[in-house]
Design an enzyme around this catalytic site. Sequence first.
Site, PDB file in Angstrom:
ATOM      1  CE  LYS A  18       3.243   4.080  -0.128  1.00 16.93           C
ATOM      2  NZ  LYS A  18       4.171   2.960   0.154  1.00 16.93           N
ATOM      3  NE  ARG A  72       8.610   7.425   4.314  1.00 17.54           N
ATOM      4  CZ  ARG A  72       8.163   7.847   3.135  1.00 17.54           C
ATOM      5  NH1 ARG A  72       7.001   7.405   2.654  1.00 17.54           N
ATOM      6  NH2 ARG A  72       8.879   8.713   2.426  1.00 17.54           N
TER       7      ARG A  72
END
Length: 276
Positions: free
Chosen positions: A221, A255
């Site tokens: 991210k 995740r």
Amino acid sequence: MTINCAGTLFSFKEPKVMGIVNLTPDSFYDGGKFNSELSVLKYVENLLNEGSDFIDIGGCSTRPGSKYPTVEEEIKRVIKPIRSIIKKFPNVRISIDTFRSEIARIAVEEGAIMINDISGGMLDPKMFSLLSKLKIPYILNHMKGTPENMQKNPYYYNIIIEINNFFAKKIFLLKKYGINDIILDPGFGFGKTEKHNFQLLKNLSLLGFEDHLILIGISRKSMIHNILNISSKESMNATSIIHTLALLKKIKLLRVHDVKEAIECIKLVQYYRKIF
């Protein structure tokens, strides 16, 4: 700690990994990666061979500024692949990544055993009533705003207190609907600045409640690659560093895009804990 996955109790005594399969053309890292059923199956096979415990399938990008596809388009993106994956890998544990109750319902009918809702039930008022009928695990994500506007100057008076208050209210409501298998996701990048994200990382042990698992999704991210001035494709090593920091805070579910590397982080942290 355990959750009920399709009638089987699944233990989280050790941290687990959820492999990401984004079936969208515009996801921030792997959008447009799959152009055939065979490419999806090969990718899922690789995730499973590397040790992924869950496969999280999504057909709607939730990156900052993203627009929603129609319900029909989202169904088209995810349902046939779910059907094919379960046919080839009948023991696979599929999570459906959607905030739409209609998509969730159809995906569960096809064999998904978990719902991953980035909106925490805020974008579809029918989601919790659906859950009351399905009685399957639910990933409760914290998000401030919507994917279209969530990164426009997000503000918190105290991010830990606010997220815990959000979780407490939602858990109370979910339990009224008879939902007990609840996994908490603080929502890294969902209505948070880079400073907010690292405040979350530092204080992960203060989040949530002892009765519930916590998932984190920080794989590749912007909170990582913006600071390092690299691309998401170059951020696997940095992602592993953040995963290790989170695991030291006793996070139980990662995740990820890169399953092999996440499992290496888990093994090293588990060994570290064993000898010290």
